[in-house]
Design a protein around this motif. Structure first.
Motif, short mmCIF file in Angstrom:
data_model
loop_
_atom_site.label_atom_id
_atom_site.label_comp_id
_atom_site.label_asym_id
_atom_site.label_seq_id
_atom_site.Cartn_x
_atom_site.Cartn_y
_atom_site.Cartn_z
N GLY A 206 0.75 -1.24 0.00
CA GLY A 206 0.00 0.00 0.00
C GLY A 206 0.78 1.29 0.00
N ALA A 207 2.10 1.23 0.22
CA ALA A 207 2.92 2.44 0.20
C ALA A 207 3.47 2.67 -1.21
CB ALA A 207 4.07 2.33 1.19
N LEU A 208 3.87 3.90 -1.48
CA LEU A 208 4.60 4.18 -2.71
C LEU A 208 5.97 3.52 -2.64
CD1 LEU A 208 3.87 7.96 -3.35
CD2 LEU A 208 3.25 6.07 -4.87
N ILE A 209 6.68 3.79 -1.58
CA ILE A 209 7.97 3.17 -1.27
C ILE A 209 8.07 3.08 0.24
CG2 ILE A 209 9.19 3.96 -3.33
CD1 ILE A 209 10.37 6.24 -1.62
N GLY A 210 8.97 2.26 0.72
CA GLY A 210 9.29 2.32 2.14
C GLY A 210 9.23 1.02 2.91
N GLU A 211 10.23 0.83 3.78
CA GLU A 211 10.29 -0.29 4.71
C GLU A 211 10.69 0.29 6.07
OE1 GLU A 211 9.73 -3.21 2.61
OE2 GLU A 211 9.70 -1.59 1.14
N ALA A 212 10.11 -0.26 7.12
CA ALA A 212 10.42 0.20 8.47
C ALA A 212 11.25 -0.86 9.19
CB ALA A 212 9.14 0.50 9.24
N ILE A 213 12.54 -0.61 9.32
CA ILE A 213 13.44 -1.54 10.02
C ILE A 213 13.27 -1.36 11.52
CG2 ILE A 213 15.85 -2.18 10.41
CD1 ILE A 213 16.47 -0.97 7.62
N VAL A 214 13.06 -2.47 12.22
CA VAL A 214 12.88 -2.44 13.68
C VAL A 214 13.99 -3.25 14.32
CG1 VAL A 214 11.32 -2.87 15.60
CG2 VAL A 214 10.38 -2.29 13.35
N ILE A 215 14.84 -2.58 15.08
CA ILE A 215 15.95 -3.25 15.77
C ILE A 215 15.57 -3.41 17.24
CG2 ILE A 215 18.41 -3.21 16.32
CD1 ILE A 215 18.87 -1.46 13.92
N ASN A 216 15.46 -4.67 17.65
CA ASN A 216 15.00 -4.97 19.01
C ASN A 216 16.14 -5.22 19.98
OD1 ASN A 216 12.17 -5.11 18.08
ND2 ASN A 216 12.86 -6.95 17.02
N THR A 217 17.30 -5.61 19.48
CA THR A 217 18.46 -5.88 20.32
C THR A 217 19.28 -4.60 20.46
OG1 THR A 217 18.52 -8.18 19.61
CG2 THR A 217 20.55 -7.28 20.55
N ILE A 218 19.40 -4.12 21.68
CA ILE A 218 19.99 -2.81 21.95
C ILE A 218 21.41 -2.69 21.41
CG2 ILE A 218 20.72 -1.23 23.79
CD1 ILE A 218 18.32 -2.19 25.41
N SER A 219 22.20 -3.74 21.54
CA SER A 219 23.60 -3.67 21.09
C SER A 219 23.74 -3.46 19.60
CB SER A 219 24.34 -4.95 21.50
OG SER A 219 23.76 -6.09 20.88
N LEU A 220 22.69 -3.78 18.83
CA LEU A 220 22.74 -3.62 17.38
C LEU A 220 22.21 -2.26 16.93
CD1 LEU A 220 21.47 -7.16 16.26
CD2 LEU A 220 23.82 -6.37 16.58
N GLN A 221 21.66 -1.50 17.86
CA GLN A 221 21.09 -0.19 17.52
C GLN A 221 22.16 0.89 17.38
OE1 GLN A 221 18.34 0.56 20.69
NE2 GLN A 221 16.98 -1.13 20.15
N GLU A 222 23.23 0.74 18.16
CA GLU A 222 24.25 1.78 18.21
C GLU A 222 24.90 1.99 16.84
OE1 GLU A 222 28.24 2.96 20.82
OE2 GLU A 222 27.30 0.98 21.04
N ASP A 223 24.95 3.20 16.40
CA ASP A 223 25.61 3.60 15.16
C ASP A 223 24.92 3.08 13.90
OD1 ASP A 223 27.49 4.84 16.76
OD2 ASP A 223 28.94 3.19 16.64
N PHE A 224 23.71 2.50 14.03
CA PHE A 224 23.04 1.98 12.83
C PHE A 224 22.75 3.09 11.83
CE2 PHE A 224 19.38 0.46 10.34
CZ PHE A 224 19.90 -0.75 9.88
N ALA A 225 22.45 4.28 12.33
CA ALA A 225 22.15 5.41 11.45
C ALA A 225 23.34 5.75 10.56
CB ALA A 225 21.74 6.62 12.27
N PHE A 226 24.56 5.52 11.05
CA PHE A 226 25.74 5.77 10.22
C PHE A 226 25.74 4.86 8.99
CE2 PHE A 226 27.04 7.56 14.24
CZ PHE A 226 27.83 8.65 13.90
N ASN A 227 25.32 3.63 9.19
CA ASN A 227 25.26 2.68 8.08
C ASN A 227 24.22 3.11 7.04
OD1 ASN A 227 26.99 0.14 8.87
ND2 ASN A 227 25.95 0.78 10.73
N ILE A 228 23.10 3.62 7.51
CA ILE A 228 22.06 4.09 6.59
C ILE A 228 22.60 5.24 5.74
CG2 ILE A 228 19.80 5.20 6.44
CD1 ILE A 228 18.95 3.68 8.90
N LYS A 229 23.28 6.19 6.38
CA LYS A 229 23.82 7.33 5.66
C LYS A 229 24.90 6.89 4.68
CE LYS A 229 24.69 11.68 4.72
NZ LYS A 229 23.73 12.57 4.02
N GLN A 230 25.79 6.05 5.13
CA GLN A 230 26.91 5.62 4.29
C GLN A 230 26.46 4.87 3.06
OE1 GLN A 230 29.79 2.41 5.44
NE2 GLN A 230 31.19 4.15 5.71
N LYS A 231 25.34 4.13 3.17
CA LYS A 231 24.82 3.37 2.05
C LYS A 231 23.87 4.19 1.17
CE LYS A 231 26.86 -0.55 3.10
NZ LYS A 231 27.60 -0.13 4.32
N GLY A 232 23.80 5.48 1.42
CA GLY A 232 22.98 6.35 0.58
C GLY A 232 21.49 6.24 0.80
#
Length: 343
Positions: A206-232
């Motif tokens: 139903g969306a035009l585009i988009g996926e919502a990534i949900v990270i439940n394990t706290i140790s994997l949340q740290e710095d994840f945003a850097f990976n998103i930015k680096q991968k464009g």
């Protein structure tokens, strides 16, 4: 014009999303996902999974989500484990391998992974440091074959992964369809409790585009945003994703759309079963795989588009039919009429 049963993203998006995009179009908002709509969407998702400690990240597509998650979680010498039908193995142009991570594939008849499937892989990769280290188990719900995980199956797999220090990552491109299947006893809350990471697919629901990534394990949340930015993948106009998921999460629209797609597929499935048609896999989601004669397939292809999925023998093949959130009754009726006339 032929009606397409090839995928569940041929149409644009649900009207509520278009209306909201217009309504908020001239509002000035912060960029890069810090807009009020993205924040509201993330809050709604956290509320539905009943886990305030989870973190939500919005990206534009499924391959992007898989690539960023797996490459961020694994160390250079670690690898992912997937069913041989897994999307990361067959339909992502080697995106995971391009980041330097091997995928170990396991043949399964229904596209699902169980602890008994993974044990031999772990046994065969104990020759450290000469072999890659299995570290992440990749599953899909629903799978590429339209099958789903029941709660007990996911509980057993989750416990096995924890026992063996493996991350469990669920590709949720069609998670809405999996959870609203008539035979499913899984809930979104259980998925969040049993996985390290999963995502809610919007593109196919139903969306035009988009996926919502949900990270439940706290140790994997740290710095994840850097990976998103680096991968464009960090969009300056993150509001485009936020508005869509805000609308999809309101009043459970996301699940209503998936349920509609499933119900439309089951109408075709039931009509085929009435005529004695067999299926490649027994599915209860919006993907069905009937085995038909090549002559009937040719007849149907005059009015409909679909994939010929697998050759069965010289006279018959399995086709894949996918219904979407907006598949109407007219197309379903037309398809069923041909089946009833020809069989």
């Amino acid at each position: 014009m032929k009606f397409s049963f090839k995928n569940d993203y041929s149409e644009g998006c649900h009207p509520n999303i278009l209306q909201a995009l217009l309504q908020y179009n001239l509002d000035q908002q912060a960029g890069y996902g810090e807009d009020e709509y993205s924040l509201k969407a993330k809050a709604l998702i956290k509320e539905k999974i009943n886990n305030a400690g989870s973190e939500v990240f919005l990206v534009s597509g499924g391959t992007q989500a898989n690539l960023i998650v797996i490459s961020s979680v694994l160390k250079p010498y670690q690898c992912a484990v997937s069913a041989s039908s897994g999307h990361i193995l067959n339909n992502e142009t080697g995106a995971i391998e391009a980041t330097g991570h091997k995928i170990l594939n396991i043949d399964t008849p229904d596209g699902k992974l169980r602890p008994s499937d993974i044990i031999p892989v772990l046994e065969n990769h104990k020759n450290a440091p000469h072999q890659v280290m299995p570290k992440l188990v990749y599953i899909s719900n629903s799978t590429e074959l339209g099958t789903i995980y029941q709660a007990k199956e996911l509980e057993e797999l989750s416990a096995f992964c924890k026992q063996n220090r493996l991350y469990l990552f669920m590709d949720g491109a069609r998670l809405g369809h999996g959870l609203t299947s008539a035979i499913s006893d899984l809930t979104l809350e259980k998925v969040a409790a049993l996985t390290d990471i999963f995502y809610l697919g919007g593109t196919k629901n139903g969306a035009l585009i988009g996926e919502a990534i949900v990270i439940n394990t706290i140790s994997l949340q740290e710095d994840f945003a850097f990976n998103i930015k680096q991968k464009g993948a960090l969009m300056a106009k993150g509001r485009l994703l936020g508005i869509q998921f805000m609308e999809l999460m309101k009043n459970d629209l996301y699940f209503d759309l998936a349920r509609h797609a499933n119900q439309q597929a089951m109408k075709i499935k039931n009509a085929l079963k009435e005529k004695g048609v067999e299926f490649l896999s027994d599915t209860y989601t919006n993907q069905i795989f009937p085995i038909l004669s090549n002559g009937l397939i040719q007849k149907l292809s005059e009015s409909f588009e679909f994939y010929v999925w697998k050759k069965i023998d010289e006279e018959s093949s399995a086709i894949r039919l996918i219904t979407s959130w907006s598949t109407g009754d007219d197309a379903i009726t037309r398809f069923i009429e041909i089946i009833r006339t020809e069989l």
